[in-house]
Design an enzyme around this catalytic site. Sequence first.
Site, PDB file in Angstrom:
ATOM      1  N   CYS A 312       0.860  -1.189   0.000  1.00 46.02           N
ATOM      2  CA  CYS A 312       0.000   0.000   0.000  1.00 46.02           C
ATOM      3  C   CYS A 312       0.887   1.226   0.000  1.00 46.02           C
ATOM      4  O   CYS A 312       1.961   1.212   0.591  1.00 46.02           O
ATOM      5  CB  CYS A 312      -0.845   0.054   1.259  1.00 46.02           C
ATOM      6  SG  CYS A 312      -2.050  -1.231   1.310  1.00 46.02           S
ATOM      7  N   ILE A 313       0.411   2.272  -0.608  1.00 45.58           N
ATOM      8  CA  ILE A 313       1.191   3.518  -0.611  1.00 45.58           C
ATOM      9  C   ILE A 313       0.230   4.686  -0.512  1.00 45.58           C
ATOM     10  O   ILE A 313      -0.829   4.682  -1.138  1.00 45.58           O
ATOM     11  CB  ILE A 313       2.100   3.588  -1.874  1.00 45.58           C
ATOM     12  CG1 ILE A 313       2.946   4.865  -1.865  1.00 45.58           C
ATOM     13  CG2 ILE A 313       1.315   3.460  -3.164  1.00 45.58           C
ATOM     14  CD1 ILE A 313       4.151   4.794  -2.791  1.00 45.58           C
ATOM     15  N   THR A 315       0.076   9.146   0.334  1.00 45.13           N
ATOM     16  CA  THR A 315       0.497  10.453   0.832  1.00 45.13           C
ATOM     17  C   THR A 315      -0.739  11.062   1.474  1.00 45.13           C
ATOM     18  O   THR A 315      -1.800  11.098   0.856  1.00 45.13           O
ATOM     19  CB  THR A 315       0.971  11.365  -0.315  1.00 45.13           C
ATOM     20  OG1 THR A 315       1.989  10.686  -1.034  1.00 45.13           O
ATOM     21  CG2 THR A 315       1.523  12.672   0.213  1.00 45.13           C
ATOM     22  N   GLN A 320      -0.372  16.121  -0.354  1.00 41.12           N
ATOM     23  CA  GLN A 320      -0.467  15.679  -1.738  1.00 41.12           C
ATOM     24  C   GLN A 320      -0.123  16.805  -2.707  1.00 41.12           C
ATOM     25  O   GLN A 320      -0.182  17.974  -2.361  1.00 41.12           O
ATOM     26  CB  GLN A 320      -1.880  15.142  -2.020  1.00 41.12           C
ATOM     27  CG  GLN A 320      -2.072  13.766  -1.375  1.00 41.12           C
ATOM     28  CD  GLN A 320      -3.482  13.227  -1.493  1.00 41.12           C
ATOM     29  OE1 GLN A 320      -4.344  13.854  -2.093  1.00 41.12           O
ATOM     30  NE2 GLN A 320      -3.724  12.063  -0.908  1.00 41.12           N
ATOM     31  N   GLY A 323       4.932  16.364  -4.402  1.00 44.06           N
ATOM     32  CA  GLY A 323       6.056  15.518  -4.800  1.00 44.06           C
ATOM     33  C   GLY A 323       6.385  14.394  -3.829  1.00 44.06           C
ATOM     34  O   GLY A 323       7.324  13.626  -4.059  1.00 44.06           O
ATOM     35  N   GLY A 325       4.501  11.731  -3.057  1.00 48.71           N
ATOM     36  CA  GLY A 325       4.112  10.426  -3.604  1.00 48.71           C
ATOM     37  C   GLY A 325       5.241   9.846  -4.435  1.00 48.71           C
ATOM     38  O   GLY A 325       5.644   8.697  -4.267  1.00 48.71           O
ATOM     39  N   LYS A 326       5.782  10.690  -5.302  1.00 48.47           N
ATOM     40  CA  LYS A 326       6.873  10.241  -6.153  1.00 48.47           C
ATOM     41  C   LYS A 326       8.132   9.966  -5.336  1.00 48.47           C
ATOM     42  O   LYS A 326       8.905   9.070  -5.652  1.00 48.47           O
ATOM     43  CB  LYS A 326       7.146  11.286  -7.224  1.00 48.47           C
ATOM     44  CG  LYS A 326       7.300  10.658  -8.579  1.00 48.47           C
ATOM     45  CD  LYS A 326       7.175  11.651  -9.694  1.00 48.47           C
ATOM     46  CE  LYS A 326       5.774  11.646 -10.235  1.00 48.47           C
ATOM     47  NZ  LYS A 326       5.571  12.749 -11.184  1.00 48.47           N
ATOM     48  N   GLU A 346       1.925  -3.653  -5.751  1.00 47.86           N
ATOM     49  CA  GLU A 346       0.838  -4.622  -5.767  1.00 47.86           C
ATOM     50  C   GLU A 346      -0.394  -4.044  -6.451  1.00 47.86           C
ATOM     51  O   GLU A 346      -0.641  -2.848  -6.363  1.00 47.86           O
ATOM     52  CB  GLU A 346       0.518  -4.996  -4.321  1.00 47.86           C
ATOM     53  CG  GLU A 346      -0.216  -6.288  -4.189  1.00 47.86           C
ATOM     54  CD  GLU A 346      -0.474  -6.628  -2.736  1.00 47.86           C
ATOM     55  OE1 GLU A 346       0.506  -6.827  -1.994  1.00 47.86           O
ATOM     56  OE2 GLU A 346      -1.651  -6.690  -2.362  1.00 47.86           O
ATOM     57  N   SER A 350      -4.677   2.331  -6.883  1.00 48.27           N
ATOM     58  CA  SER A 350      -5.785   3.292  -6.875  1.00 48.27           C
ATOM     59  C   SER A 350      -5.634   4.199  -8.087  1.00 48.27           C
ATOM     60  O   SER A 350      -4.586   4.217  -8.733  1.00 48.27           O
ATOM     61  CB  SER A 350      -5.731   4.127  -5.598  1.00 48.27           C
ATOM     62  OG  SER A 350      -4.596   4.949  -5.622  1.00 48.27           O
TER      63      SER A 350
END
Length: 457
Positions: A312-313, A315, A320, A323, A325-326, A346, A350
């Site tokens: 799972c990932i 921010t 948000q 930058g 997230g990256k 995985e 989203s």
Amino acid sequence: MTVMAEGEVEITEGCRLPVLLRNGDGWHWAEILGKKEVNDKPLFYVHYDDFNKRLDEWVPEERLDVSKLEYPKKDQKTPKKEVGKVGTPSSRPGSPESMVNGSSMSHPKKASGASRKRKLEDDDERGSRSGTPSIPHVGSLQDLNLDGTALPSAPRQTGSMVAHHDDAITRMKNVELIELGTYRIRPWYFSPYPQELTSVPIVYICEYCLKYVKSNKCLERHLAKCLLRHPPGNEIYRKANISIFEIDGRKNKNYAQNLCLLAKLFLDHKTLYYDTDPFLFYVCCEMDNKGYHIVGYFSKEKESSEDYNVACILTLPPYQKKGFGKLLIEFSYELSKVEAKTGSPEKPLSDLGLLSYRSYWSQTITEILLGLKPEEGNEKPLITINEISELTSIKKEDVISTLQHLNLINYYKGQYIIVLSRELLKSHYKAMSKRKIRIDPKCLHWQPKDWSKRGKW
Ligand code: ZN
């Protein structure tokens, strides 16, 4: 008993009708997922067709176009398992009450003999294959502990609970607002916080240990004794005011579970494994003189048979579009580089996750291509898909899909060539100039553990 005037229609769950959008931007078809009364006025919980669930909301009757109301088709809305087992079949199908007490969720402890036996066999298999345990399914709500949620006193750590993935209750946001550090954030999705917290206007969360309480007073009391000013675990990365901590889901179970609950508020499909043991959590923080403030995180299986390097990932919303997230994605591939492996997130990703990944892959691969120099005797530089994959730790399939997505692969005079157009380069440089924060591999201090050599995580 509902008293209805002549000509009046009853709007029930499962009904469909046009709803006036919040900004007055016309009507949009939606499904009624719930109903409640506030100050004697009915409010309806609606999900708009083809819109992401985070836009679901409570609307007053005035925003419904009842003249076009469509009643639910029979047998469609009633979960099959429920029929005949939960009260009367005509009791509001899929209503929260019926689902919570319903039979679609079975507690492991109440599991039938057959399934208990199956579980034991699984465990045996686990033992005999020591080191290659089967990883619980993470990609859906199947591991939601709904009983544990409805009954806060029930143990939460008994592993996974089986829940119908589209249970009506999990389709509705249940937490109004959270306060986390200096931010108040409106959740996007359902998360199985204890039921008593779903009736308070604000859930207060300690930004350091992520413990949740029902009032500001409780939070103040907690903060007075909470000693944490950063996530537990090891700080494995620090550059300027950005730090990343590695947390073992077995050693810091409480924190890991609290993190999953918080994350679920903003993730639709994923998370919520009360069994956090098989996972590591990488929590990114921004530091100031008060402490380390959580920005986002990703989780990762200690051992992945399918080369997943992210489960799972997320921010958190206040961070948000800055930058982060990256940055988290970049970090996940940096770890894979140290492990000398390629990896992939995985699935399903989203909608926002897929956008971030696509953009990360495009930028990273373009960067590699731009850095190529022609070898001696060749006019143009050469590279194979495998080489791109090895250099970036991006799994081969993702490299190929990115090249295809960017429409870079051309067939020319009997061979495949990559053509970087002027437009592509222009947009690449523009995008890269926006990536202010980058991972500096020199600031990562981390050695991968070989989890397969450990009897148990
Ligand atoms: Zn705390």
